[in-house]
Design a protein around this motif. Structure first.
Motif, PDB file in Angstrom:
ATOM      1  N   VAL A 285     -56.894 -12.511 -16.548  1.00 12.86           N
ATOM      2  CA  VAL A 285     -56.201 -11.751 -17.587  1.00 12.86           C
ATOM      3  C   VAL A 285     -54.726 -11.791 -17.236  1.00 12.86           C
ATOM      4  O   VAL A 285     -54.350 -11.419 -16.121  1.00 12.86           O
ATOM      5  N   ARG A 286     -53.885 -12.247 -18.153  1.00  8.98           N
ATOM      6  CA  ARG A 286     -52.471 -12.454 -17.847  1.00  8.98           C
ATOM      7  C   ARG A 286     -51.588 -11.577 -18.716  1.00  8.98           C
ATOM      8  O   ARG A 286     -51.885 -11.337 -19.880  1.00  8.98           O
ATOM      9  N   LEU A 287     -50.477 -11.133 -18.063  1.00  9.64           N
ATOM     10  CA  LEU A 287     -49.445 -10.389 -18.764  1.00  9.64           C
ATOM     11  C   LEU A 287     -48.151 -11.178 -18.646  1.00  9.64           C
ATOM     12  O   LEU A 287     -47.725 -11.529 -17.559  1.00  9.64           O
ATOM     13  N   SER A 288     -47.546 -11.511 -19.813  1.00 11.59           N
ATOM     14  CA  SER A 288     -46.262 -12.218 -19.821  1.00 11.59           C
ATOM     15  C   SER A 288     -45.211 -11.282 -20.384  1.00 11.59           C
ATOM     16  O   SER A 288     -45.433 -10.638 -21.418  1.00 11.59           O
ATOM     17  N   ILE A 289     -44.027 -11.196 -19.649  1.00 18.00           N
ATOM     18  CA  ILE A 289     -42.955 -10.315 -20.117  1.00 18.00           C
ATOM     19  C   ILE A 289     -41.651 -11.071 -20.132  1.00 18.00           C
ATOM     20  O   ILE A 289     -41.497 -12.109 -19.474  1.00 18.00           O
ATOM     21  N   THR A 290     -40.714 -10.553 -20.937  1.00 20.59           N
ATOM     22  CA  THR A 290     -39.345 -11.075 -20.958  1.00 20.59           C
ATOM     23  C   THR A 290     -38.423  -9.908 -20.620  1.00 20.59           C
ATOM     24  O   THR A 290     -38.503  -8.839 -21.249  1.00 20.59           O
ATOM     25  N   THR A 291     -37.533 -10.147 -19.616  1.00 19.04           N
ATOM     26  CA  THR A 291     -36.657  -9.062 -19.158  1.00 19.04           C
ATOM     27  C   THR A 291     -35.335  -9.091 -19.883  1.00 19.04           C
ATOM     28  O   THR A 291     -35.018 -10.029 -20.614  1.00 19.04           O
ATOM     29  N   ALA A 292     -34.535  -8.046 -19.630  1.00 16.47           N
ATOM     30  CA  ALA A 292     -33.223  -7.940 -20.282  1.00 16.47           C
ATOM     31  C   ALA A 292     -32.297  -9.054 -19.853  1.00 16.47           C
ATOM     32  O   ALA A 292     -31.322  -9.358 -20.536  1.00 16.47           O
ATOM     33  N   THR A 293     -32.545  -9.617 -18.637  1.00 12.09           N
ATOM     34  CA  THR A 293     -31.681 -10.719 -18.162  1.00 12.09           C
ATOM     35  C   THR A 293     -32.261 -12.071 -18.539  1.00 12.09           C
ATOM     36  O   THR A 293     -31.966 -13.091 -17.932  1.00 12.09           O
ATOM     37  N   ASN A 294     -33.200 -12.033 -19.571  1.00  9.81           N
ATOM     38  CA  ASN A 294     -33.785 -13.264 -20.109  1.00  9.81           C
ATOM     39  C   ASN A 294     -34.631 -14.009 -19.091  1.00  9.81           C
ATOM     40  O   ASN A 294     -34.695 -15.230 -19.075  1.00  9.81           O
ATOM     41  N   ARG A 295     -35.234 -13.262 -18.177  1.00  9.99           N
ATOM     42  CA  ARG A 295     -36.193 -13.888 -17.278  1.00  9.99           C
ATOM     43  C   ARG A 295     -37.602 -13.666 -17.831  1.00  9.99           C
ATOM     44  O   ARG A 295     -37.886 -12.684 -18.499  1.00  9.99           O
ATOM     45  N   THR A 296     -38.522 -14.646 -17.546  1.00  6.11           N
ATOM     46  CA  THR A 296     -39.919 -14.540 -17.954  1.00  6.11           C
ATOM     47  C   THR A 296     -40.759 -14.397 -16.701  1.00  6.11           C
ATOM     48  O   THR A 296     -40.619 -15.179 -15.754  1.00  6.11           O
ATOM     49  N   ALA A 297     -41.626 -13.394 -16.695  1.00  2.73           N
ATOM     50  CA  ALA A 297     -42.492 -13.168 -15.544  1.00  2.73           C
ATOM     51  C   ALA A 297     -43.931 -13.127 -16.007  1.00  2.73           C
ATOM     52  O   ALA A 297     -44.232 -12.647 -17.106  1.00  2.73           O
ATOM     53  N   VAL A 298     -44.872 -13.677 -15.191  1.00  2.00           N
ATOM     54  CA  VAL A 298     -46.301 -13.699 -15.502  1.00  2.00           C
ATOM     55  C   VAL A 298     -47.028 -12.992 -14.371  1.00  2.00           C
ATOM     56  O   VAL A 298     -46.856 -13.321 -13.189  1.00  2.00           O
TER      57      VAL A 298
END
Length: 668
Positions: free
Chosen positions: A643-656
């Motif tokens: 089960v994966r969670l993908s996010i985009t941060t305010a500094t335009n980084r993507t984390a999984v």
């Protein structure tokens, strides 16, 4: 049968009407009255008052009087009547006896009057023919005949015809070719001449030049006598003499009567002889098609030396040699001139069809004093048979299948496409096993015939397709909430022989969206050979849940996101039993604080396609946490699913971030 005092039966194709009054316009001698009858052709209508209607034309009507039964026939015109003039064709005159001529002509109308005029003139006008010619009634179509007897001998005549029909329409005048009277009997008197005289018995053709001043020209078998000192006649009436004078001669008629006459030879020494000797061309047969054909060579003879006389050609070209055939001039169709001893030959291309004649006529000499001959060629006969081509050749037919003719073509070297002339014999019984024969025959215009056959073999039906079709279910098994409409995700069916069979799939089974539980749908398809394939889809209906997003998940189901997904460092694992729904948190608080960052957009949660049911997920308001609801989707037990969670941060980084869910059987 009409009811009159005298018995009367209408002619075939005609009918009668009994009058109740008279208002007609037919010009009967006796005016019809009530009770009389009018008979008319079936093509027109006569009312009981005598009025006539019908197509324009002239019709014969009969008046049958009631009293006495008298009958009167008259012509009645409907509309404009007959406005078409008769047409005369094929005028022919033949000498039937030495002093008799019979002439015939064909007409296309069977009424009116035919006028025939026997004349020495080649041209006569219609008024003259009608005014001075013999008249006879025309009552039948076709050939009309006139005969003339007791005509003077040695005379040339034409017969001119004009036909005036019953509506006074007048044909164009036509005439026969010239015909001449003569006898062939020998003279009845015995004429004996001494050595001081020459005698000639005449034969055709007789040269008329010396006899122009006589009351008539001599004919064959009559005789001419001349003094030997004056000259001599040949059998054609030519006179050879060295004298220029008025010379006495004796003329013996066919009945023995002898006349002493004269001929005038004065000025003959300076006269020009412009009539050449007769000549002829040899016909050619069995020549090739569409090739130039050249005649034999003829020589201009019997004209005065140095004299130019006309030459012309019809139906081809001619060439002239002035040096005895050593060299030749160009081929031409233009009129020209030739001299004594010139050589001439003619030429034309042979016909482009088989067994066809073609002619070229050469004329030498001035008008009225010329000679002509015709060169004829005939192409070889067509002996080549036509050909037939069968589309598809021999045919194999499955028993019970109607025979459908594949087609054929036929062609001939002379007649071209003969496909429409092909005759097919034989029939096909599609229920009878074994070979059957159809025969195809065609004949060309020359009678050459060709036949060919097609064998149609009827065989038993044996299915050769034993591979079943395939069915693909879009989306596989599905889970829906109670009350959620069931929408078929779709399917497809395909067969290696029959192709796309999607529209032939039959679905059995139902989904009760109001009752939780699994439901089985069966998909079935059959190909043309009878091969069957089935597939099933399980649709699980689960009770609806109001997910409490604001409540925290149990501590055992909170996944603290301290690092992004790194397989070598391991990951969290949660247990999901069959039929359960898990709620848990992704807690990003510590990780975002450590990174000095924040969420910039809604997070995205994903699970393997259709293996787990992602019921719902949402960011908890004001917190860096994501609440997730997972359900069992009939996934195989004993397996772990990411089960994966993908996010985009305010500094335009993507984390999984990832954890695993292990499915277990409820009853373990």
């Amino acid at each position: 049968m009409a009811t009159v005092i005298a018995s009367y039966i209408p002619a075939a194709g005609r009918a009668y009407v009994t009058l109740t009054s008279w208002a007609g316009t037919t010009a009967f001698t006796t005016t019809p009255v009530a009770g009389d009858q009018i008979e008319a052709p079936n093509g027109i209508t006569v009312a009981n008052d005598g009025t006539v209607t019908g197509a324009d034309g002239v019709y014969t009507l009969r008046h049958i009087r009631q009293t006495g039964g008298g009958i009167e026939a008259v012509d009645h015109t409907v509309g404009s009547g007959d406005a078409v003039a008769p047409q005369l064709t094929n005028p022919v005159a033949t000498r039937t006896a030495p002093d008799s001529i019979q002439a015939t002509v064909d007409t296309d109308e069977a009424n009116g009057t035919l006028y025939a005029l026997l004349s020495e003139n080649a041209t006569e006008t219609n008024p003259t023919i009608k005014a001075t010619g013999d008249a006879q009634v025309v009552n039948a179509l076709g050939t009309q005949t006139v005969t003339y007897t007791g005509l003077p001998l040695g005379m040339t005549y034409y017969v001119h015809f004009v036909h005036v029909d019953a509506s006074n329409n007048e044909s164009a005048a036509v005439k026969t070719a010239a015909v001449r009277t003569r006898q062939t009997a020998t003279t009845t008197a015995t004429v004996v001449v001494g050595s001081s005289r020459n005698l000639a018995t005449l034969v055709d053709p007789i040269e008329p030049y010396l006899f122009q001043e006589w009351s008539r020209n001599p004919v064959a078998s009559e005789q001419l006598i001349a003094q030997a000192s004056s000259g001599s006649f040949d059998r054609y009436g030519n006179f050879e003499t060295e004298l220029e004078a008025i010379l006495p001669i004796w003329f013996v008629e066919l009945d023995g009567t002898i006349h002493r006459l004269t001929i005038d030879t004065t000025g003959l020494a300076s006269a020009q002889d412009t009539k050449p000797a007769p000549f002829s061309f040899t016909a050619k047969t069995d020549v090739a098609r569409s090739l130039a054909q050249t005649s034999n060579t003829i020589t201009v003879q019997d004209i005065d030396a140095g004299l130019d006389i006309p030459v012309s050609v019809t139906g081809g070209t001619y060439s002239v040699s002035v040096d005895a055939g050593n060299t030749w001039g160009l081929w031409t169709s233009d009129p020209g001139t030739v001299k004594l001893n010139d050589r001439i030959r003619v030429q034309h291309p042979s016909a482009d069809t088989y067994n066809t004649a073609k002619s070229t006529t050469l004329t030498i000499g001035p008008t009225g004093n010329s000679q002509s001959a015709t060169f004829t060629t005939t192409t070889l006969a067509d002996t080549v048979k036509p050909t037939i081509s069968l589309v598809g050749g021999n045919v194999t037919l499955v028993q019970g299948t109607p025979y459908d003719e594949p087609g054929y073509t036929a062609n001939d070297n002379a007649d071209g496409n003969l496909t429409m002339a092909v005759v097919v014999t034989g029939t096909i019984d599609e229920d009878q096993l074994g070979p059957q024969t159809l025969t195809y025959t065609v004949t060309d215009a020359a009678g050459n015939s060709t036949s060919t056959t097609r064998t149609v073999t009827v065989v038993a039906f044996v299915p050769d397709d034993q591979v079943p079709p395939t069915i693909q279910l879009t989306g596989g098994n599905r889970t829906i909430d109670v009350g959620e409409p069931w929408v078929e995700p779709g399917y497809s069916a395909y067969d290696a022989v029959d192709g796309d069979l999607t529209d032939q799939v039959v679905i059995t089974g139902t989904v009760n969206i109001n009752a939780p539980g699994p439901y089985v749908l069966t998909y079935r398809v059959t190909d043309a050979a009878g091969n069957v394939t089935t597939a099933t889809r399980i649709v699980t209906v689960v009770a609806g849940v109001d997910y409490p997003f604001t409540a925290a998940a149990p501590a055992s189901r909170t996944y603290v996101c301290e690092r992004t997904y790194r397989p070598e460092l391991g990951e969290g694992v949660f247990i999901l039993k069959a039929g359960e729904t898990l709620d848990f948190d992704f807690d990003l608080t510590a990780w975002l604080a450590e990174q000095g960052d924040a969420l910039a957009a809604a997070p995205v949660v994903s699970v393997p396609d259709d293996t787990l049911a992602l019921e719902a997920y949402e960011q908890i308001g004001g917190l860096d946490r994501v609440k997730v609801w997972l359900g069992d989707n009939n996934a195989p037990t004993g397996k772990a699913y990411p089960v994966r969670l993908s996010i985009t941060t305010a500094t335009n980084r993507t984390a999984v971030f990832q954890f695993r869910v292990v499915t277990l059987d409820t009853y373990q």
